[in-house]
Design an enzyme around this catalytic site. Sequence first.
Site, PDB file in Angstrom:
ATOM      1  N   GLU A 188       0.146 -10.525   1.125  1.00 23.59           N
ATOM      2  CA  GLU A 188      -1.067 -11.088   1.750  1.00 23.59           C
ATOM      3  C   GLU A 188      -2.024 -11.619   0.687  1.00 23.59           C
ATOM      4  O   GLU A 188      -2.677 -12.653   0.878  1.00 23.59           O
ATOM      5  CB  GLU A 188      -1.739 -10.042   2.646  1.00 23.59           C
ATOM      6  N   ALA A 204       0.817  -1.210   0.000  1.00 26.76           N
ATOM      7  CA  ALA A 204       0.000   0.000   0.000  1.00 26.76           C
ATOM      8  C   ALA A 204       0.849   1.258   0.000  1.00 26.76           C
ATOM      9  O   ALA A 204       2.001   1.246   0.387  1.00 26.76           O
ATOM     10  CB  ALA A 204      -0.882  -0.011   1.229  1.00 26.76           C
ATOM     11  N   GLY A 243       0.555  -5.814   1.652  1.00 23.58           N
ATOM     12  CA  GLY A 243      -0.731  -6.294   1.141  1.00 23.58           C
ATOM     13  C   GLY A 243      -0.552  -7.176  -0.092  1.00 23.58           C
ATOM     14  O   GLY A 243      -1.341  -8.094  -0.325  1.00 23.58           O
TER      15      GLY A 243
END
Length: 726
Positions: free
Chosen positions: A105, A62, A102
């Site tokens: 993830e 991000a 992210g």
Amino acid sequence: MSQDTFCVVFHAQIPFDRIPHQFKSGPMFLQALEDGLKKADADPSVKAVMICGENGKFSAGADIRGFSSPKTLGVALGPIVSLIESSEKPVVAAIEGVALGGGLEVALGCHYRVAHAKARMGLPEVTIGLLPGAEGTQRLPRLIGVPAALDMITTGKHIPATEALKLGLVDEIVEENTIEAAIRLANKVIGQPLGPRRLSLKPVPKLPNMEAFLQEAQVKVKRQARGFLAPELCFQAVQAATQRPFAEGVRRERELFQVLLSSGQAQALQYAFFAERAVHRWATPGGINLLFIIFDSILLLSLGLGTMGQGIVTSLVKANIPVVALEQNLEYLNKGRKAVMVLLEREAKKMEGGAQKLDFHNPARLQFTVDFNLLHDVDLVIEAVFENMALKKEIFHKLSNICKPGALLCTNTSALDIDEIASATSRPQQVIGTHFFSPAHVMRLLEIIYGRHTSPSAIATAMQLAKDMKKVGVVVGNCFGFVGNRMMFPYVEQAVFLLEEGSRPEAVDQVLEDFGFKIGPFRMSDLAGLDVGWRSRKGQGLTGPSLPAGSSARQRRGQRYSPLPDLLCERGRFGQKTGKGWYQYERAGGRTATPDPWIHGFLSQYRDTHRIETRYIDQEEILERCLFSLINEGFAILAEGIASGPEHLDVIYLNGYGWPKHRGGPMFYASTVGLPRVLAKLQKYSEAHPDVPKLRPSAFLKKLVAVGNAPLKEWMSYLSRQSPKL
Ligand code: NAI
């Protein structure tokens, strides 16, 4: 691409909210990812899904700018990662470039992961004060086990694909086309059961001694974090994965994520990140960005091979800059050479296996000499002789006569006047301060001090040197102690006054280390050497033979003065180098500080001699007197135009003085405490100690409070006179 495989292109250029073409914001990107997945699921002709990045990068996570907004990121991404995982069709991640935060993830939600051999992976959220909030703390330990997951999540380190393969983080690594390999794998696994590939359904691999392992890991994380919350909360999230079912672990992860978001530490780290970038963008008053002078064949002379010279030479060799190291005589030269060689051997070991090799046995790259004639050929000199104005002037006069006309003359003084040093030369425009920090081969800060006559190109060259040496160069004006040490003087002064009034070195250090400093003022003074300050005070006539006869022991020029550091130096206690200072060490040059009963006895004797009543000093007073006097000086520096803004002061403290990053730097910290509170406390301490001018609140601080506690980014607009810069 096989007709059976649906491809979701996951834009990789760092932020979710900087997607250039279709998507402009985070939520829209997430929506697009969700829509893509749902479409693939609903289309019976699609048998498998492959997720990849654009332009050879999977995803760098991000945008750091979004971290102050609580609604963003992890929390929104988590359900989408779950959606990926629950897909009835196999989903394969094709990881090229980086998969960070992210991005990783998302890859953990996929059923399979294929990575390019040069890819890097990591969950760096901890380094910006957060934790992986899209279920990463729950999936990663299930995939690679608790020890490896804890290591990645609590340190934020990036790992290469080869290591990821060993850990089981990826299923396959490829040298060539990752996307094709991912599609091949996707086609191969069509029809195979997905249950075992869904990480949320897997148990966390057991350890025979999980309890003991976790306890030990927690102690280690706490010790290293020093008040920085993120590593500890990262630990707690992983611990939850070992104790609770997946869904409950995810709930805990979200709670902890919210705690971090509201702690203010993520904002401090975000501020620190951008402050560092801001200080690079230094311009002349007319707003002209300086052209850096590119020197690829620079020959640099380091003059003086003491503590600083040794570190500076080591850094220069590491930066691949040819160096000549010069000393005053053979005895010092041999001592310095030996020390430099030890440092370089150590650095070479650390770099083993990497692309760069240290070429320090080659005399064309590193020479040691006592011959001043070698000065003719150098492009840049860094002087690091004793802190003595007469000696520095003598040296600069010599340099001005011998060095070639274009050579830049830098002085590594801690506090002396650059203009006075420059006055000993015929080329003051080429004289500049380059203030390195000890140990110079480790510390990132380089304070660059311009004098009255220093040219813009000299500043640009010094900035380029900092960049080449992988240091953070901060340009500041010329005043006693410049920025860093000038702010440090009142801090150390308060620390010593606290000893006079009843405290002990280890008590003061403890409070400041608990605040988050790597080392407290007394440990720091022992490391740097008490003699450096002693020599400086002698030069200023504050102690030693030039002190007027009949001077009061505890007063100088009408102000309170503590002779304690001078008394230690008179007894040969210079700190680590002599094995004794404010602490005792295992030997001269030893590093393990132990409280010294001799110091305790000496302090109580001193208080008796000067009839000082010993009082109990609480932690709050220690912290406030040390920090607020330092911050107060920062406001004075800003008002005088010595630095361009509070960010410059903060970058200096974060990179040169061990200020804890999660507190954003002293000026940022002051803004979080609230300027009215800082002012009120300074007023209180100043009333109690009227003979200490550094506790008297700065006029600029008072003004900022009077205008209503102005936010940090507006402070400089309240100054009628901005930084003159040049
Ligand atoms: P040091 O005492 O360890 O080393 C000074 C070296 O200069 C000695 O090896 C000495 O032989 C050499 N030297 C003296 N006169 C010379 C001459 N005429 N020609 C060639 N070499 C000569 O001192 P240290 O700590 O390295 O400090 C050097 C300078 O760096 C000082 O100005 C100090 O204020 C500054 N500094 C020191 C820091 C520290 O933490 N020690 C931090 C930042 C700056």
